[in-house]
Design a protein around this motif. Structure first.
Motif, PDB file in Angstrom:
ATOM      1  N   ALA A  30       0.733  -1.222   0.023  1.00 22.01           N
ATOM      2  CA  ALA A  30      -0.169  -0.062  -0.032  1.00 22.01           C
ATOM      3  C   ALA A  30       1.031   0.992  -0.150  1.00 22.01           C
ATOM      4  O   ALA A  30       1.975   1.175   0.703  1.00 22.01           O
ATOM      5  CB  ALA A  30      -0.904   0.070   1.126  1.00 22.01           C
ATOM      6  N   PHE A  31       0.491   2.207  -0.870  1.00 18.12           N
ATOM      7  CA  PHE A  31       1.290   3.478  -0.771  1.00 18.12           C
ATOM      8  C   PHE A  31       0.573   4.447   0.064  1.00 18.12           C
ATOM      9  O   PHE A  31      -0.863   4.445  -0.123  1.00 18.12           O
ATOM     10  CB  PHE A  31       1.351   3.926  -2.170  1.00 18.12           C
ATOM     11  CG  PHE A  31       2.231   3.494  -3.082  1.00 18.12           C
ATOM     12  CD1 PHE A  31       3.733   3.574  -2.741  1.00 18.12           C
ATOM     13  CD2 PHE A  31       1.606   2.593  -4.044  1.00 18.12           C
ATOM     14  CE1 PHE A  31       4.508   2.822  -3.550  1.00 18.12           C
ATOM     15  CE2 PHE A  31       2.669   1.761  -4.848  1.00 18.12           C
ATOM     16  CZ  PHE A  31       4.172   1.731  -4.628  1.00 18.12           C
ATOM     17  N   PRO A  32       1.084   5.036   1.044  1.00 14.20           N
ATOM     18  CA  PRO A  32       0.483   6.095   1.964  1.00 14.20           C
ATOM     19  C   PRO A  32      -0.484   6.932   1.047  1.00 14.20           C
ATOM     20  O   PRO A  32       0.002   7.254  -0.074  1.00 14.20           O
ATOM     21  CB  PRO A  32       1.329   6.506   2.878  1.00 14.20           C
ATOM     22  CG  PRO A  32       2.724   6.561   2.044  1.00 14.20           C
ATOM     23  CD  PRO A  32       2.449   5.291   1.233  1.00 14.20           C
ATOM     24  N   ARG A  61      -3.484  -4.788 -16.970  1.00 15.03           N
ATOM     25  CA  ARG A  61      -3.461  -3.667 -17.600  1.00 15.03           C
ATOM     26  C   ARG A  61      -2.823  -2.396 -16.665  1.00 15.03           C
ATOM     27  O   ARG A  61      -2.317  -2.650 -15.637  1.00 15.03           O
ATOM     28  CB  ARG A  61      -5.162  -3.152 -17.526  1.00 15.03           C
ATOM     29  CG  ARG A  61      -5.964  -4.162 -18.356  1.00 15.03           C
ATOM     30  CD  ARG A  61      -7.144  -3.512 -18.449  1.00 15.03           C
ATOM     31  NE  ARG A  61      -8.261  -4.602 -19.207  1.00 15.03           N
ATOM     32  CZ  ARG A  61      -8.896  -5.557 -18.736  1.00 15.03           C
ATOM     33  NH1 ARG A  61      -8.859  -5.779 -17.214  1.00 15.03           N
ATOM     34  NH2 ARG A  61      -9.544  -6.538 -19.452  1.00 15.03           N
ATOM     35  N   SER A  62      -2.841  -1.166 -17.424  1.00 16.48           N
ATOM     36  CA  SER A  62      -2.393  -0.045 -16.718  1.00 16.48           C
ATOM     37  C   SER A  62      -2.936   0.197 -15.140  1.00 16.48           C
ATOM     38  O   SER A  62      -4.033   0.150 -14.974  1.00 16.48           O
ATOM     39  CB  SER A  62      -2.618   1.095 -17.383  1.00 16.48           C
ATOM     40  OG  SER A  62      -1.842   2.248 -16.957  1.00 16.48           O
ATOM     41  N   GLY A  63      -1.961   0.236 -14.276  1.00 11.92           N
ATOM     42  CA  GLY A  63      -2.426   0.375 -13.010  1.00 11.92           C
ATOM     43  C   GLY A  63      -2.661  -0.870 -12.196  1.00 11.92           C
ATOM     44  O   GLY A  63      -3.042  -0.785 -10.863  1.00 11.92           O
ATOM     45  N   ALA A  64      -2.424  -2.199 -12.840  1.00  7.65           N
ATOM     46  CA  ALA A  64      -2.582  -3.268 -12.034  1.00  7.65           C
ATOM     47  C   ALA A  64      -1.489  -3.591 -10.847  1.00  7.65           C
ATOM     48  O   ALA A  64      -1.984  -4.297 -10.193  1.00  7.65           O
ATOM     49  CB  ALA A  64      -2.740  -4.418 -13.183  1.00  7.65           C
ATOM     50  N   LYS A  66       1.927  -3.980 -11.815  1.00  8.35           N
ATOM     51  CA  LYS A  66       2.933  -4.654 -12.350  1.00  8.35           C
ATOM     52  C   LYS A  66       4.295  -4.169 -12.163  1.00  8.35           C
ATOM     53  O   LYS A  66       5.236  -4.888 -11.835  1.00  8.35           O
ATOM     54  CB  LYS A  66       2.881  -4.625 -14.202  1.00  8.35           C
ATOM     55  CG  LYS A  66       1.382  -5.305 -14.626  1.00  8.35           C
ATOM     56  CD  LYS A  66       1.386  -5.331 -16.070  1.00  8.35           C
ATOM     57  CE  LYS A  66       1.579  -4.012 -16.762  1.00  8.35           C
ATOM     58  NZ  LYS A  66       0.385  -2.992 -16.639  1.00  8.35           N
ATOM     59  N   SER A  67       4.552  -2.827 -12.113  1.00  8.57           N
ATOM     60  CA  SER A  67       5.815  -2.027 -12.008  1.00  8.57           C
ATOM     61  C   SER A  67       6.089  -2.094 -10.642  1.00  8.57           C
ATOM     62  O   SER A  67       7.315  -2.476 -10.113  1.00  8.57           O
ATOM     63  CB  SER A  67       5.758  -0.537 -12.553  1.00  8.57           C
ATOM     64  OG  SER A  67       5.894  -0.613 -13.846  1.00  8.57           O
ATOM     65  N   THR A  68       5.103  -1.979  -9.755  1.00 11.26           N
ATOM     66  CA  THR A  68       5.212  -2.176  -8.203  1.00 11.26           C
ATOM     67  C   THR A  68       5.751  -3.646  -7.900  1.00 11.26           C
ATOM     68  O   THR A  68       6.798  -3.727  -7.154  1.00 11.26           O
ATOM     69  CB  THR A  68       4.082  -1.844  -7.708  1.00 11.26           C
ATOM     70  OG1 THR A  68       3.548  -0.691  -7.867  1.00 11.26           O
ATOM     71  CG2 THR A  68       4.202  -1.755  -6.023  1.00 11.26           C
ATOM     72  N   LEU A  76      13.567  -1.842  -4.708  1.00 10.73           N
ATOM     73  CA  LEU A  76      13.168  -0.386  -4.634  1.00 10.73           C
ATOM     74  C   LEU A  76      12.137  -0.045  -3.905  1.00 10.73           C
ATOM     75  O   LEU A  76      11.982   1.007  -3.586  1.00 10.73           O
ATOM     76  CB  LEU A  76      13.066  -0.175  -6.237  1.00 10.73           C
ATOM     77  CG  LEU A  76      14.550  -0.236  -7.272  1.00 10.73           C
ATOM     78  CD1 LEU A  76      13.970  -0.192  -8.529  1.00 10.73           C
ATOM     79  CD2 LEU A  76      15.273   1.010  -6.842  1.00 10.73           C
ATOM     80  N   GLU A  77      11.327  -0.811  -3.689  1.00  8.90           N
ATOM     81  CA  GLU A  77      10.003  -0.728  -2.935  1.00  8.90           C
ATOM     82  C   GLU A  77      10.127  -1.852  -1.916  1.00  8.90           C
ATOM     83  O   GLU A  77      10.479  -2.892  -2.063  1.00  8.90           O
ATOM     84  CB  GLU A  77       8.754  -0.682  -3.749  1.00  8.90           C
ATOM     85  CG  GLU A  77       8.640   0.249  -4.716  1.00  8.90           C
ATOM     86  CD  GLU A  77       8.036   1.721  -4.162  1.00  8.90           C
ATOM     87  OE1 GLU A  77       8.212   1.590  -2.957  1.00  8.90           O
ATOM     88  OE2 GLU A  77       8.095   2.381  -5.013  1.00  8.90           O
ATOM     89  N   LYS A  78       9.475  -1.562  -0.614  1.00  8.49           N
ATOM     90  CA  LYS A  78       9.359  -2.559   0.490  1.00  8.49           C
ATOM     91  C   LYS A  78       7.826  -3.013   0.451  1.00  8.49           C
ATOM     92  O   LYS A  78       7.197  -2.056   0.245  1.00  8.49           O
ATOM     93  CB  LYS A  78       9.728  -1.964   1.890  1.00  8.49           C
ATOM     94  CG  LYS A  78      11.401  -1.648   1.911  1.00  8.49           C
ATOM     95  CD  LYS A  78      11.963  -2.748   3.254  1.00  8.49           C
ATOM     96  CE  LYS A  78      13.538  -2.454   3.375  1.00  8.49           C
ATOM     97  NZ  LYS A  78      14.229  -2.981   2.267  1.00  8.49           N
TER      98      LYS A  78
HETATM   99  N1  ATP Z   1       5.070   5.587  -5.497  1.00  9.58           N
HETATM  100  C1  ATP Z   1       3.664   5.700  -5.618  1.00  9.58           C
HETATM  101  N2  ATP Z   1       3.157   6.336  -4.907  1.00  9.58           N
HETATM  102  C2  ATP Z   1       1.587   6.237  -4.860  1.00  9.58           C
HETATM  103  N3  ATP Z   1       0.972   5.257  -5.667  1.00  9.58           N
HETATM  104  C3  ATP Z   1       1.766   4.597  -6.311  1.00  9.58           C
HETATM  105  C4  ATP Z   1       3.063   4.625  -6.480  1.00  9.58           C
HETATM  106  N4  ATP Z   1       3.500   3.802  -7.514  1.00  9.58           N
HETATM  107  C5  ATP Z   1       2.460   3.106  -7.958  1.00  9.58           C
HETATM  108  N5  ATP Z   1       1.419   3.677  -7.282  1.00  9.58           N
HETATM  109  C6  ATP Z   1      -0.158   3.453  -7.511  1.00  9.58           C
HETATM  110  O1  ATP Z   1      -0.178   1.765  -7.485  1.00  9.58           O
HETATM  111  C7  ATP Z   1      -0.929   1.551  -8.469  1.00  9.58           C
HETATM  112  C8  ATP Z   1      -0.186   0.271  -9.635  1.00  9.58           C
HETATM  113  O2  ATP Z   1       0.789   0.971 -10.103  1.00  9.58           O
HETATM  114  P1  ATP Z   1       1.790   0.333 -11.088  1.00  9.58           P
HETATM  115  O3  ATP Z   1       2.770   1.367 -11.453  1.00  9.58           O
HETATM  116  O4  ATP Z   1       2.579  -0.670 -10.330  1.00  9.58           O
HETATM  117  O5  ATP Z   1       1.037  -0.176 -12.220  1.00  9.58           O
HETATM  118  P2  ATP Z   1       1.501  -0.776 -13.632  1.00  9.58           P
HETATM  119  O6  ATP Z   1       0.549  -2.115 -13.607  1.00  9.58           O
HETATM  120  O7  ATP Z   1       2.975  -0.794 -13.753  1.00  9.58           O
HETATM  121  O8  ATP Z   1       0.899   0.222 -14.615  1.00  9.58           O
HETATM  122  P3  ATP Z   1       1.436   0.665 -16.023  1.00  9.58           P
HETATM  123  O9  ATP Z   1       1.210  -0.267 -17.107  1.00  9.58           O
HETATM  124  O10 ATP Z   1       0.592   1.819 -16.275  1.00  9.58           O
HETATM  125  O11 ATP Z   1       2.861   0.762 -16.012  1.00  9.58           O
HETATM  126  C9  ATP Z   1      -1.436   2.457  -9.337  1.00  9.58           C
HETATM  127  O12 ATP Z   1      -2.822   2.910  -8.844  1.00  9.58           O
HETATM  128  C10 ATP Z   1      -0.305   3.689  -8.998  1.00  9.58           C
HETATM  129  O13 ATP Z   1      -1.249   4.878  -9.005  1.00  9.58           O
END
Ligand code: ATP
Ligand code: MG
Length: 366
Positions: A30-32, A61-64, A66-68, A76-78
């Motif tokens: 969770a992000f604060p 999809r975007s926002g799912a 994945k990058s997190t 890079l994230e905990k």
């Molecule tokens: N540093 C952050 N602070 C707050 N919210 C974040 C942060 N990084 C990601 N999020 C939120 O976490 C959710 C997942 O983001 P993430 O970047 O992992 O998605 P994604 O699947 O990689 O999307 P995309 O395909 O657009 O790259 C999103 O709602 C995003 O807004």
């Protein structure tokens, strides 16, 4: 391609040992809340293993999230819950100095390549080695074979602005391999490339995986990418894994609606628009049942529709279909119209299921 084996330490029998080099255990992130906003739950209850030597795809999809997910793998994230374990080390519990060593054992490539524009191809690949304090001669001995591996020896003194997207990504891959990582993380590495260049980059990643035994965790929003190189896939939706398994199984028997929508037209699932428009959930007088037959692995030569006609006297009209290959195995989809009369339809479905085909009634058309 010339791969200089002493450079790398491929894992012996990598593909056969099913130990997880990356393990996500009940991971929560969770992000604060920011000013005025709500907290964001990016990942929930993620359980995912990446087997040593394998290529695992994560699609969403975007926002799912994945990058997190990828950023958790290299610390890079905990996580705010659960554990992330890479090669036996719980990266989610490591303090920052120790994480730097871990990151050196994890390479990463990006959608926009992230090369330094002021450095030549050679110097971009050399960068992580310079940071690690490697001497000049050793850097040269390492970078030159890497440039050869990615097919860009002749571009060593070019700047990123002088390279095509595909060439930039090849430099990105060479740079990611410079510190001899155990794992390569790829975040949409082909999303900015045209289909042909995408194919050549995927081929390069597949050969690196095969020949060096390097494990690859690959993030994408395209099923075609997964299909070309991954053995396993996890489907991420709003921070949760909604489906995961072998690529062939997921492609041929997708269980979740999200997976089905990703598969879309990629695998003969889409109906011709004129048929899709006429499709109804109810039987009308004179309508026919539209039935999808999925062949898994063993069908090409079987004239199944001809047999159905001969043995049961039931005529099937082919509406749409495709024969395909996924993860190296053949599979096909036929969408056929069958008589809607209960007994006839039941007989046809029974006949097909006896032959181990997956059969699904999509609806009725007049
Ligand atoms: N540093 C952050 N602070 C707050 N919210 C974040 C942060 N990084 C990601 N999020 C939120 O976490 C959710 C997942 O983001 P993430 O970047 O992992 O998605 P994604 O699947 O990689 O999307 P995309 O395909 O657009 O790259 C999103 O709602 C995003 O807004
Ligand atoms: Mg992303």
């Amino acid at each position: 391609m010339n791969i200089q084996t002493p450079l790398f330490k491929p894992t012996a029998l990598a593909a056969q040992t099913a130990d997880a080099i990356i393990r996500f255990e009940a991971v929560h992130k969770a992000f604060p809340a920011r000013q005025g906003g709500a907290a964001v739950t990016a990942l929930e209850q993620i359980d995912l293993d990446v087997d040593r030597g394998s290529i695992v795809g994560v699609i969403g999809r975007s926002g799912a999230g994945k990058s997190t997910l990828i950023r958790l793998a290299n610390g890079l994230e905990k996580p705010t819950g659960g554990r992330v374990i890479v090669d036996g080390v719980e990266v989610s519990a490591l303090p920052e100095p120790a994480l730097r060593d871990v990151r050196r054992s994890i390479g990463m490539i990006f959608q926009h390549f992230n090369l330094l524009s002021s450095r030549t191809a050679f110097d971009n690949v050399a960068l992580p080695l310079e940071v690690a304090g490697v001497g000049k001669a050793a850097i040269k001995a390492r970078v030159e074979p890497l440039l050869e591996l990615v097919g860009l020896t002749d571009k060593r003194d070019r700047y990123p602005a002088e390279l095509s997207g595909g060439q930039k990504q090849r430099i990105g891959i060479a740079r990611a391999l410079a510190t001899e990582p155990k794992v390569l993380l790829s975040d949409e590495a082909t999303s900015a490339l045209d289909p042909e260049t995408t194919q050549s980059i995927l081929d390069l990643l597949a050969s690196i995986n095969r020949e060096l035994g390097l494990t690859i965790l690959l993030i994408t929003h395209e099923m075609s990418v997964i299909r070309r190189i991954a053995q396993k896939v996890a489907v991420l939706e709003a921070g949760r894994v909604v489906e995961q398994g072998d690529v062939f199984d997921i492609f041929t028997r997708p269980a979740h609606a999200t997976t089905r929508s990703f598969l879309g037209s990629a695998t003969g699932r889409a109906l011709p628009p004129s048929v899709a428009r006429r499709l109804s959930a109810d039987v009308q007088p004179g309508s026919q049942a539209l039935v999808r037959i999925v062949f898994r692995g063993h069908f090409a030569s079987e004239p199944v529709l001809a047999q159905l006609s001969r043995e049961r006297g039931i005529e099937a009209n082919l509406v749409a279909g495709q024969i395909d290959e996924v993860a190296g195995k053949p599979f096909g989809i036929l969408n056929v119209a069958l008589p809607a009369a209960d007994a006839t339809l039941a007989s046809a479905l029974d006949y097909l299921r006896q032959r181990d085909f997956d059969v699904e009634i999509l609806g009725y058309v007049t």
